[in-house]
Design a protein around this motif. Structure first.
Motif, PDB file in Angstrom:
ATOM      1  N   GLU A 274       0.817  -1.216   0.000  1.00  0.00           N
ATOM      2  CA  GLU A 274       0.000   0.000   0.000  1.00  0.00           C
ATOM      3  C   GLU A 274       0.847   1.260   0.000  1.00  0.00           C
ATOM      4  OE1 GLU A 274      -3.123   0.393  -0.377  1.00  0.00           O
ATOM      5  OE2 GLU A 274      -3.970  -1.605  -0.069  1.00  0.00           O
ATOM      6  N   ASP A 275       1.996   1.229   0.667  1.00  0.00           N
ATOM      7  CA  ASP A 275       2.846   2.421   0.737  1.00  0.00           C
ATOM      8  C   ASP A 275       3.528   2.698  -0.597  1.00  0.00           C
ATOM      9  OD1 ASP A 275       2.253   2.853   3.430  1.00  0.00           O
ATOM     10  OD2 ASP A 275       3.822   1.470   4.069  1.00  0.00           O
ATOM     11  N   LEU A 276       4.081   1.668  -1.224  1.00  0.00           N
ATOM     12  CA  LEU A 276       4.788   1.843  -2.490  1.00  0.00           C
ATOM     13  C   LEU A 276       3.851   1.863  -3.683  1.00  0.00           C
ATOM     14  CD1 LEU A 276       7.789  -0.595  -1.880  1.00  0.00           C
ATOM     15  CD2 LEU A 276       7.802   1.902  -1.690  1.00  0.00           C
ATOM     16  N   ARG A 277       2.618   1.365  -3.498  1.00  0.00           N
ATOM     17  CA  ARG A 277       1.628   1.270  -4.571  1.00  0.00           C
ATOM     18  C   ARG A 277       2.118   0.377  -5.705  1.00  0.00           C
ATOM     19  NH1 ARG A 277      -2.782   1.811  -2.485  1.00  0.00           N
ATOM     20  NH2 ARG A 277      -3.718   2.117  -4.555  1.00  0.00           N
ATOM     21  N   VAL A 278       2.763  -0.695  -5.345  1.00  0.00           N
ATOM     22  CA  VAL A 278       3.215  -1.684  -6.337  1.00  0.00           C
ATOM     23  C   VAL A 278       2.919  -3.075  -5.803  1.00  0.00           C
ATOM     24  CG1 VAL A 278       5.080  -0.207  -7.200  1.00  0.00           C
ATOM     25  CG2 VAL A 278       5.577  -1.889  -5.409  1.00  0.00           C
TER      26      VAL A 278
END
Length: 386
Positions: free
Chosen positions: A29-33
């Motif tokens: 969720e933080d890196l969106r990958v």
């Protein structure tokens, strides 16, 4: 820790193990990958036709899109799909496979003799020597090879998102100079080396006559050799430092160096991760990926997956059925894998011939700043890098 931090962490492998235990393919969720950490997920992503090497709307990174370096980047087979990937590969891969291992030993020995002091200067051993070997095979005159190695190292900066504007400007100048050099070389095709003759014949056989793309991909051979092979050589030296008893084993049985380098490529990969970009909705196992998604593919984690390499955290020279994705997999698997392994193996032998066994114990290093490469920079005690 993030996967990007892990690439240059002192020991990222516990972190990778925890990721695999959570899920072989999970969304951060933080890196969106998406993060692919298991061997199954990594191989599935690398083999899926809808997981591309570049985003559909961004063939070239914006930072270099209007530069000479960007023009070369856009023509590299490793950065393309379809005919722009397949045509150069159909010509280049057979030419690379035509190079014999014995020839590599001779070329490495010859290049090592021409360098200043590859025994003491490990930076030269790791970065300059391998590129000079490829330059020799292509047909670059020996008088130009060290300049070509420097230009290649400058050009590689355009491939890193960590490079600043000054480094990108230097990379662009290097791209221009390398293009000119290869244009001149191809203008003298009557004097071509075995490799270049084989390559040009392959181009003719498949009807691929795009000289600018050929020049770009010759530069690509140099640039892929530069950092990936440097990391392979450096990480092999690290392995010898950690297990110095292997030095005498290699000295006594030089053929073991091939097993040593192959196990290093699995155990401590010089390329820790790569990316894929989802072109249209697809399924990987039970997971749905949507068009526009990005997947961070953890090659180094897949190499340590116990489902494909039993007892993965042990360093075993004679590992049976070793599986390694350090050089990729699927249609974009590196066509120069065997050549890179051979160059690294012969380079390690050349270093061991020049240095006493005890010298391996004095090595100290830190890792070159990178989001995906694992390349040790060696230094003496108390010496630091800016």
């Amino acid at each position: 820790m993030t996967p990007f931090d892990a690439a240059t962490h002192a020991d990222p492998y516990d972190y990778y193990s925890r990721l695999r235990q959570q899920n072989g393919l999970l969304f951060d969720e933080d890196l969106r990958v998406w993060i692919a950490s298991s061997a199954n997920a990594v191989e599935a992503i690398l083999g899926h036709p809808d997981c591309r090497v570049r985003p559909l709307n961004e063939a070239v990174p914006p930072a270099i899109a209007q530069s000479s370096a960007g023009v070369i980047f856009g023509r590299l087979m490793r950065m393309n799909e379809g005919p722009q990937h397949l045509c150069p590969r159909q010509a280049i891969e057979p030419a690379l496979n035509s190079i014999g291992t014995e020839n590599i030993a001779d070329v490495v020995s010859h290049v090592a003799e021409a360098l200043d002091n590859p025994g003491e200067n490990l930076d030269e051993l790791m970065f300059t020597l391998p590129v000079c070997v490829i330059a020799t095979l292509i047909g670059i005159p020996s008088s130009q090879q060290q300049d070509v190695a420097k230009l290649t190292r400058d050009f590689v900066a355009c491939l890193s998102p960590l490079s600043n504007d000054i480094q990108l400007g230097i990379a662009n100048d290097a791209a221009t100079r390398l293009s000119q050099l290869f244009s001149e070389l191809l203008g003298n095709a009557d004097e071509a080396t075995h490799f270049l003759s084989h390559l040009l014949s392959g181009c003719e056989a498949i009807g691929w006559i795009d000289q600018k793309a050929l020049i770009a991909n010759l530069i690509g051979l140099l640039s892929q050799t530069c950092e990936a092979t440097a990391g392979l050589i450096g990480n092999t030296l690290v392995a010898l430092h950690r297990q110095p008893e292997l030095v005498e084993d290699i000295r006594a049985t030089p053929l073991l160096v091939a097993d040593l380098v192959a196990e290093v490529a699995r155990y401590d990969s010089p390329v820790q991760n790569t990316r894929r970009f989802v072109a249209k909705r697809c399924m990987i196992g039970d997971t749905v990926l949507e068009a526009g998604d990005t997947v961070l593919v953890l090659l180094a984690s897949a190499n340590r997956d116990p489902f494909v390499n039993p007892n993965p955290d042990s360093f075993l020279l004679k590992r049976t059925q070793r599986r390694t994705v350090s050089f990729g997999a699927g249609r974009h698997k590196c066509p120069g894998q065997q050549l890179a392994l051979a160059i690294a193996a012969e380079t390690i032998l050349a270093w061991l011939r020049r240095k006493p066994a005890s010298s391996i114990r004095s090595l100290r290093w830190r890792y070159l700043a990178s989001l995906n490469g694992r390349i040790p920079l060696f230094h003496r005690d108390r010496e630091t890098y800016e």
